[in-house]
Every structure is written in structure tokens, then in C-alpha cells.
Design a protein around this motif. Structure first.
Motif, short mmCIF file in Angstrom:
data_model
loop_
_atom_site.label_atom_id
_atom_site.label_comp_id
_atom_site.label_asym_id
_atom_site.label_seq_id
_atom_site.Cartn_x
_atom_site.Cartn_y
_atom_site.Cartn_z
N THR A 1 -17.97 3.70 -52.96
CA THR A 1 -18.22 4.13 -51.59
C THR A 1 -17.81 3.00 -50.64
N PHE A 2 -17.44 3.37 -49.43
CA PHE A 2 -16.96 2.37 -48.47
C PHE A 2 -18.04 1.34 -48.13
N PRO A 3 -19.32 1.74 -47.94
CA PRO A 3 -20.34 0.71 -47.70
C PRO A 3 -20.45 -0.28 -48.85
N LYS B 1 -16.12 -12.03 -16.44
CA LYS B 1 -14.94 -12.59 -17.10
C LYS B 1 -15.28 -13.16 -18.48
N ARG B 2 -16.47 -13.79 -18.58
CA ARG B 2 -16.87 -14.32 -19.88
C ARG B 2 -17.10 -13.20 -20.88
N LEU B 3 -17.72 -12.11 -20.42
CA LEU B 3 -17.92 -10.96 -21.29
C LEU B 3 -16.59 -10.35 -21.72
N LYS B 4 -15.65 -10.29 -20.76
CA LYS B 4 -14.34 -9.72 -21.06
C LYS B 4 -13.59 -10.55 -22.09
N THR B 5 -13.62 -11.87 -21.92
CA THR B 5 -12.93 -12.75 -22.86
C THR B 5 -13.54 -12.65 -24.26
N ALA B 6 -14.88 -12.68 -24.32
CA ALA B 6 -15.55 -12.58 -25.62
C ALA B 6 -15.27 -11.23 -26.28
N LEU B 7 -15.25 -10.17 -25.47
CA LEU B 7 -15.01 -8.83 -26.02
C LEU B 7 -13.59 -8.71 -26.56
N ILE B 8 -12.63 -9.30 -25.87
CA ILE B 8 -11.24 -9.25 -26.32
C ILE B 8 -11.10 -9.92 -27.69
N TRP B 9 -11.69 -11.11 -27.82
CA TRP B 9 -11.62 -11.82 -29.09
C TRP B 9 -12.28 -11.04 -30.22
N VAL B 10 -13.45 -10.47 -29.94
CA VAL B 10 -14.18 -9.75 -30.99
C VAL B 10 -13.46 -8.47 -31.36
N VAL B 11 -12.94 -7.73 -30.37
CA VAL B 11 -12.21 -6.49 -30.67
C VAL B 11 -10.96 -6.79 -31.49
N ALA B 12 -10.25 -7.86 -31.13
CA ALA B 12 -9.07 -8.24 -31.91
C ALA B 12 -9.45 -8.58 -33.35
N SER B 13 -10.55 -9.31 -33.50
CA SER B 13 -11.01 -9.65 -34.85
C SER B 13 -11.44 -8.41 -35.61
N VAL C 1 -10.37 -5.31 -35.18
CA VAL C 1 -9.20 -4.51 -35.55
C VAL C 1 -8.53 -5.07 -36.80
N VAL C 2 -8.38 -6.40 -36.81
CA VAL C 2 -7.76 -7.05 -37.97
C VAL C 2 -8.60 -6.83 -39.22
N CYS C 3 -9.92 -7.07 -39.11
CA CYS C 3 -10.81 -6.88 -40.27
C CYS C 3 -10.82 -5.43 -40.72
N GLY C 4 -10.83 -4.50 -39.74
CA GLY C 4 -10.83 -3.08 -40.09
C GLY C 4 -9.57 -2.67 -40.82
N LEU C 5 -8.43 -3.16 -40.35
CA LEU C 5 -7.17 -2.84 -41.03
C LEU C 5 -7.14 -3.40 -42.45
N VAL C 6 -7.58 -4.65 -42.59
CA VAL C 6 -7.58 -5.27 -43.92
C VAL C 6 -8.51 -4.50 -44.86
N LEU C 7 -9.72 -4.18 -44.38
CA LEU C 7 -10.67 -3.44 -45.21
C LEU C 7 -10.14 -2.06 -45.57
N GLY C 8 -9.57 -1.36 -44.57
CA GLY C 8 -9.05 -0.02 -44.84
C GLY C 8 -7.92 -0.02 -45.85
N ILE C 9 -6.99 -0.96 -45.70
CA ILE C 9 -5.85 -1.03 -46.63
C ILE C 9 -6.32 -1.38 -48.03
#
Length: 511
Positions: free
Chosen positions: A205-207, A121-133, A135-143
Motif C-alpha cells: 500500500t502507498f502509506p 513575503k516571508r510566508l510566500k518564500t517559505a511556501l515556494i520552497w516547501v511546494v518545490a520540495s 513536488v520533487v518528493c512526490g514525483l520521486v515517491l510516485g515513480i
């Protein structure tokens, strides 16, 4: 030439291994006893983060040495046999960004998770927070990359007519450097008007774009923490000597002070229990978070008072020896404080006369490093690396000071034998984030010494010409902020630095 390049590769490998061993040593000696033989994943992240941060600082001196490896080459393609610094820069800083924005947050979420929950459950909670972060960072960077991920280089368009190649060059001189003899006697391309200035646009370049945006985030923190730390680091050591205990106190004085500290400890324990009760009841508002930070600050200051009291009243069979080491420790602080003050003054003076004055009054430290290289091949490079490291240490000192004085950030002190993994991870993340900005700042401040390096290409040209953020560098926003905060901190210490600290008691429980 080949021997020089081979030696550079060997040095790079040996230094990397040594940095890894030092990182493990720091982890073992700074970790809290509660984390011994557990929390292996956060420890792995700490060691990796410290290694990457230190290597990133050392890469700029290595880049300079790498440039020198082919500077006097007598055959074409000699530079192709050196280290691929541009690729190494991008790899290190992409790893840096991944650690700061993904891996370290995941490790902190997992470590600070509810201990009553299962590992899954701790791994799941941490993974949810990191994935959400992520996704947000990826969208901001891509845009941002799609919209403004371009580099605008200002260039001058030069052109001239074609002339017949001369049979003799005897007619050329400083007064007649060109083939054409028209008056005034100047090459046609050099007479270009101001209107010939144009903008050459290309997509980064993206990097490189990820490195650039990460550098901007780090530069904001670096300007605040570094500007404060460059002054408070040496002055804090000097005023620590000024406020040192002058003599051993009596037993009655010790009992009196210990009684007061015990009273303060009971108050903090009561406050902590009340805050814990509020947390269980779900009352975790803004006031609760503010009180938690205030209690953390008071607890840290209480620990410092306890340590100071033990210094003033050493006990045990080796009491006299303990007092002697205490005195020597404060003398050492004074010496390091004076040396640090000289380095800080040199840094601020260099920024003003080389970066803020246009044209620069002098290349100052650049010339110092070049002359040191003339004395011994790596002496200037070593001094250069030391100045970069000092700047990174100043960032940590500034973060600790602001955390204690203003309490607008969570306090994560690093204590020998008493540092929990979440504090370790926080400070490693801060070091990683600011290390990029330290390198970019050093590449700019020492542009003359580090010219023609891969770091100059990335941080000196691409980053400072990137659309949307180039004006921050064009008008020296970070340099002005750095110097201004350094001066304000100097005034603060001049006014308040000599005073002994008093407890604030700035927490109010919501009953």
C-alpha cells in the motif's frame, strides 16, 4: 477481557495527555527569551512534533500490551475489541513524514526568513520552497512506487495427495504421523524439495511504502548518529566527571582565564562581523558556509568555557552552596554515565548475539523482558520502553558530538532557556526522522518479545521484503554499521576522551 481493553484505552489517553503537557513544559523552559510571546506557529509545530515522536516510541510497548489483551481470550473475535494498532501505526508515521518533509521545513524557512520583509513575503518564500520540495518528493515517491513498490515474499509450495479419512486414530504416533503408510513414513507435504521455493509478489500500500522509504532515510542517520551516540552518551558523562574542576580557583587565576576568554570573544565578534559583511556583499560561497559553521562551533565552545570558569570560581552570597551543587552534579553525571554504559554494552551485546550471529546465540534481552513481565505485568513493557527511549537519546547525543567534532552538519544545540526556534525545529525534525528507525530497529532487535504485533507485520515482514531495499535488511547493513561506529567511538574516547579540549580556531576569513 473487556475491562482489560477499557483500561488499555484509558492508559493510552492519559499517557497522550501527559506527553502533550511534557512537550509544552520543555518548550516553555528551553525557548530563548527572544522568542517569548512570538513565533507561535513554530512553537505549535515543536509541541506537535515532540508529542508525535514520544508517542511513536511508546506505541511499540502499547502494541505489545495490546497483543496481550486478547492472548488468553476464550471466544472468537476478542482481538477485534482491542486498539486498531495497524491503523494507528500508519496514521502516526504518515503524520511523522508530513511533519519532517513539509511542515517543519516550512516553519524553519519562515522563521529564518529576512526579518526586514513583510509577513506575507516571508510566508510566500517559505511556501515556494516547501511546494518545490513537495513536488520533487512526490514525483520521486510516485515513480519509485510505480516501478518497485512491491513486496516479494519467499514461500515454499507444499502439496499432498488426498486420502480417505480414517475411522480410527489409534495407529498414529510420532513414528507414524500421517495417513499414508508409504516409506519413509512422513507426510507428503513435508518432503517438498528445495525447488518448491517460489516468490509471492504483491503490491504494498502507498502509506506503507511512504513509511518504508522514510525509514530508510532515518535508518542511515540512525546508524551514524546512533552508533556514535550509544558510546559517546555514557562515556561523555564519565569523562566529564574525570575532567571536572577539582577545586575552586583563586581570584587571580579567574581574572587571567576571563581575560583570555574576553580576547577570544573579541576575535569571534570580529570574525562574525566580517562574515556578515561578506553575506551582504553576496559572497556566500562554500568557504563562507564552512567559516560560518566553524564560528558557530567556536562560539558554542566559548560558552562552555565560560560556564566551566563560572563553576571553578562561584560568586555571590551562596558561593559555597553553588560549589556543593556543582560537585553533586558531576557525581550525578558519573552515576548516570556508569548506568548508561551498562545499558549501551547490553544493547551492543544484544545486537551481536541476537541479530548478527546466525542462528542467534541467545534471545538475551527478549528473555529479560519476558521474565520481568512474569514479575509484574507491565514491568517488562516499561523496561522495553526505556531501552527504546535510550536509543533515541543516543541518536541526539551522536548528532551533537559529530556536529562539534566534524562540523559537517549545522550545529543546533539545545540549551535550557536559550534555544531558538530554528534549533528547536531542527532537533525535533531529527527526533521524528530517527524515531521511525528506532522503532523499526527495536521491532527487529526484540522480535521475539514483540512477536505477533502490528509493528512486526509492518516493520518485520513488509518492510524487510520490499523490493529494492530488502537486501539492506537481509545482510544486516544497518546493524553492522551501528556496531562498527560504536566500537570506533569507544576507541576514540579511550585515546582522546581524557584530554581537555583546546580551541581549534579553524576559520579563515576571505579578505
Amino acid at each position: 477481557m473487556g475491562d482489560f481493553n477499557l483500561a488499555l484505552v484509558i492508559v493510552a489517553v492519559v499517557v497522550s495527555v501527559l506527553v502533550l503537557l511534557v512537550s509544552v513544559y520543555l518548550l516553555v523552559n528551553y525557548q530563548h527569551p527572544d522568542d517569548v510571546n512570538q513565533a507561535y506557529f513554530p512553537k505549535l509545530v515543536v509541541v506537535l512534533g515532540l508529542t508525535v515522536a514520544v508517542l511513536s516510541i511508546l506505541m511499540l510497548p502499547a502494541d505489545v500490551a495490546n497483543r496481550q489483551a486478547c492472548r488468553k481470550a476464550v471466544y472468537n473475535g476478542a482481538c477485534n475489541l482491542t486498539l486498531p494498532m495497524r491503523t494507528l501505526w500508519l496514521v502516526v508515521y504518515i503524520v511523522d513524514a508530513v511533519l519532517v518533509f513539509l511542515v517543519i521545513p516550512f516553519a524553519m524557512f519562515y522563521y529564518e526568513g529576512d526579518q526586514d520583509k513583510s509577513v506575507g513575503k516571508r510566508l510566500k518564500t517559505a511556501l515556494i520552497w516547501v511546494v518545490a520540495s513537495a513536488v520533487v518528493c512526490g514525483l520521486v515517491l510516485g515513480i519509485l512506487y510505480a516501478l518497485v513498490g512491491k513486496v516479494d515474499f519467499t514461500v515454499r509450495h507444499l502439496s499432498s495427495s488426498v486420502e480417505t479419512f480414517p475411522n480410527s486414530f489409534s495407529g498414529f504416533s510420532s513414528g507414524q504421523p500421517c495417513i499414508s503408510g508409504s516409506l519413509p513414513r512422513a507426510c507428503a507435504a513435508s518432503t517438498a524439495q528445495a525447488s518448491s521455493l517460489t516468490t509471492w509478489t504483491m503490491r504494498a500500500t502507498f502509506p506503507e511504502y511512504v513509511v518504508a522509504l522514510t525509514t530508510i532515510v532515518g535508518s542511515v542517520l540512525f546508524t551514524i548518529f546512533g552508533g556514535v551516540g550509544i558510546a559517546c552518551l555514557p562515556l561523555g558523562l564519565i569523562f566529564s566527571f574525570v575532567r571536572r574542576p577539582k577545586a575552586v580557583i583563586t581570584r587571580s587565576q579567574y581574572i587571567k582565564e576571563a581575560t583570555e576568554l574576553g580576547k577570544k570573544a573579541r576575535e569571534l565578534k570580529k570574525a562574525a562581523e566580517a562574515l556578515h559583511q561578506e553575506e551582504r556583499s553576496g559572497n556566500k560561497g562554500r568557504k563562507w558556509r564552512k567559516n560560518v559553521k566553524a564560528v558557530e562551533k567556536e562560539l558554542l565552545l566559548l560558552e562552555e568555557d565560560m560556564k566551566a570558569l563560572e563553576e571553578m570560581y562561584p560568586q555571590g552570597e551562596q558561593a559555597e552552596a553553588t560549589w556543593a551543587f556543582t560537585v553533586l552534579g558531576y557525581i550525578g553525571k558519573l552515576i548516570f554515565g556508569v548506568v548508561g554504559l551498562i545499558i549501551s554494552i547490553a544493547w551492543v551485546a544484544h545486537i551481536i548475539i541476537y541479530l548478527l550471529v546466525d542462528p542467534p546465540l541467545s534471545s538475551f534481552l527478549n528473555e529479560v523482558f519476558i521474565k520481568l513481565d512474569g514479575v509484574w505485568g507491565l514491568l517488562g513493557t516499561a523496561a522495553f520502553a526505556f531501552f527504546c527511549f535510550y536509543l533515541l537519546i543516543a541518536v541526539i547525543a551522536g548528532e551533537m558530538m559529530l556536529g562539534l567534532k566534524l562540523v559537517f552538519i549545522t550545529i543546533h544545540p539545545m540549551k535550557w532557556g536559550g534555544t531558538l526556534m530554528n534549533s528547536f525545529l531542527f532537533n525535533v525534525g531529527l527526533i521524528l526522522l530517527c524515531s521511525i528507525s528506532v522503532i523499526q530497529f527495536c521491532a527487529t532487535a526484540f522480535a521475539y518479545y514483540a512477536q505477533a504485533t502490528a509493528a512486526q507485520e509492518i516493520f518485520g515482514h513488509t518492510l524487510q521484503s520490499l523490493r529494492g531495499i530488502k537486501y539492506l535488511y537481509k545482510y544486516n547493513v544497518f546493524q553492522y554499521g551501528f556496531v562498527a561506529l560504536a566500537i570506533l567511538t569507544l576507541f576514540y574516547y579511550a585515546i582522546f576522551g581524557w584530554r581537555k579540549r583546546k580551541p581549534t580556531g579553524r576559520f579563515q576569513l576571505s579578505n
